[in-house]
Design an enzyme around this catalytic site. Structure first.
Site, short mmCIF file in Angstrom:
data_model
loop_
_atom_site.label_atom_id
_atom_site.label_comp_id
_atom_site.label_asym_id
_atom_site.label_seq_id
_atom_site.Cartn_x
_atom_site.Cartn_y
_atom_site.Cartn_z
N ARG A 32 -9.59 -9.58 6.92
CA ARG A 32 -8.75 -8.44 6.51
C ARG A 32 -9.53 -7.67 5.44
NH1 ARG A 32 -2.58 -9.45 5.38
NH2 ARG A 32 -2.53 -7.28 6.07
N ASP B 3 -2.80 -4.78 -3.61
CA ASP B 3 -3.88 -5.43 -2.85
C ASP B 3 -5.26 -5.10 -3.41
OD1 ASP B 3 -1.52 -5.31 -0.80
OD2 ASP B 3 -2.92 -6.86 -0.14
O1 MRU Z 1 0.01 -7.30 4.85
P1 MRU Z 1 0.44 -8.19 3.72
O2 MRU Z 1 1.75 -8.85 3.98
O3 MRU Z 1 -0.65 -9.16 3.35
O4 MRU Z 1 0.64 -7.21 2.49
C1 MRU Z 1 0.98 -7.76 1.24
C2 MRU Z 1 1.24 -6.76 0.20
O5 MRU Z 1 1.09 -5.57 0.38
C3 MRU Z 1 1.62 -7.29 -1.16
O6 MRU Z 1 2.46 -6.40 -1.81
C4 MRU Z 1 0.36 -7.48 -2.00
O7 MRU Z 1 -0.59 -8.25 -1.31
C5 MRU Z 1 0.64 -8.11 -3.31
S1 MRU Z 1 0.98 -9.83 -3.16
C6 MRU Z 1 1.24 -10.50 -4.68
#
Ligand code: MRU
Length: 360
Positions: free
Chosen positions: A97, A246
């Site tokens: 990812r 992220d």
């Molecule tokens: O696609 P995801 O479910 O991995 O996205 C996660 C998010 O956007 C969260 O808000 C982010 O990773 C913060 S987690 C503490």
């Protein structure tokens, strides 16, 4: 710290340096609580790619243990062979990812750990050291989340309505969360909050994961569709928005789950403070602004065939970015384990994190 509420166990390592990674499979929640065991590199890659484990810090921890899994089965390799394999493993996990920087931060930390032992230990000793490093990344995250909770809870008062998006809870981290850590800590301090949760299209991390975590802990939780946030704000039901992140660029621009930027615009229009809670390893000070953050695009079927049911015509074009970037100007404060960054700007970030996340 003792908790009266059960904590989630997002992931764990089972066994010694020849062991395996065990994840709580988040694609099955909230109805099924099923462990998913990763005993080879491809299964770790698949678990991250398919969101069995997700959320920036949890992806980083999973990748660290993924390195330990990936360097197994090469007992006959000499040191050069070991480092060649390590390189392959790091590259493969790094291709799972693209947006959450915690993944690359953790892989870098694992690689540095091994490099420090080059020429001075057997490959078994290096593998033991790698497992210790992964455990340390895991343990550090526990502490950072607690500190984020403490700093963030100061911003909230008893009786407040708050809104969050996606899942930045225990499931997205080692166990306690970032944005949700703020709510959990406030609750532990005796503050009653009313938390509104965006369901978070298309994969429903808000509905499936955040609503589950909050209700498990007895927090007053109200689920809304993403499109209802403006109306909720207009009716003055919320006095703050708190999300996770992220990747945060050097100027404070923040990538988070798709829909976060829209929420920040709505909050600004209603003069509601918008906070982002994240550990310092979510900052990428090599990027000058959010324009440089890579945004993951995911499969069209997540939108046309959500949860197995076709809801759109077969040949329609689809655009499915998984994240968006909220400009720093819309963010009231960045809640980190080292304290609050407010106002959010390049200088304030450089002051709190001189030299990057690993410099103490
Ligand atoms: O696609 P995801 O479910 O991995 O996205 C996660 C998010 O956007 C969260 O808000 C982010 O990773 C913060 S987690 C503490």
């Amino acid at each position: 710290m003792s908790d009266v509420y059960p904590m989630v166990e997002t992931l764990r390592w089972s066994g010694d340096w020849n062991g395996e990674l065990v994840l709580l499979d988040q694609t099955r929640l909230p109805l099924e609580h099923v462990d998913h065991t990763c005993a080879d590199l491809e299964s770790v890659w698949e678990a991250i790619r398919s969101l069995r484990v997700r959320g920036a810090p949890a992806i980083g921890i999973a990748a660290a243990y993924g390195v330990c899994v990936g360097v197994q089965g090469i007992e006959d390799a000499d040191e050069d062979g070991f480092f060649l394999r390590l390189d392959t493993v790091v590259k493969r996990l790094g291709a799972s990812r693209p947006t959450a920087v915690n993944l690359f931060w953790a892989l870098q930390r694992m690689q540095s750990c091994a490099e420090q032992m080059r020429g001075s230990g057997s490959t078994i000793q290096i593998r033991q050291a790698l497992l210790e490093e992964a455990r340390a990344i895991h343990a550090d995250d526990r502490q950072m989340c607690r500190a984020i909770g403490t700093h963030g809870a100061e911003l909230l008062s008893d009786g407040m309505g708050v809104l969050t998006h996606c899942n930045a809870g225990g499931l997205a981290t080692s166990e306690y969360g970032t944005a949700l850590a703020v709510f959990f800590t406030a609750q532990e301090q005796g503050k009653q909050l009313k938390v509104y949760v965006d369901e978070t299209r298309p994969l429903l991390q808000g509905a499936r994961l955040t609503a589950w975590e909050l209700t498990q802990r007895g927090i007053d939780t109200t689920l809304i569709c993403d499109s209802m946030a403006a109306q909720v704000m207009r009716e003055e039901r919320v006095q703050a928005v708190v999300t996770g992140a992220d990747r945060i660029a050097a100027n404070g621009d923040t990538a988070n789950k798709i829909g976060t930027y829209g929420l920040a615009l709505l909050a600004a229009a209603h003069q509601i403070p918008f906070y982002v809670a994240a550990p310092t390893n979510t900052f990428d000070l090599t990027l000058s602004s959010g324009d440089d953050i890579p945004i993951e695009e995911r499969d069209a079927r997540e939108i046309t065939h959500g949860f197995g049911k076709q809801t759109a015509p077969s040949r329609v074009a689809v655009y499915n970015p998984a994240f968006d970037v909220t400009p720093a100007s819309l963010i009231h404060g960045l809640i980190t384990e080292r304290g609050l960054i407010a106002p959010v700007n390049r200088e304030a970030i450089a002051n709190l994190i001189p030299g990057g996340a690993d410099a103490r």
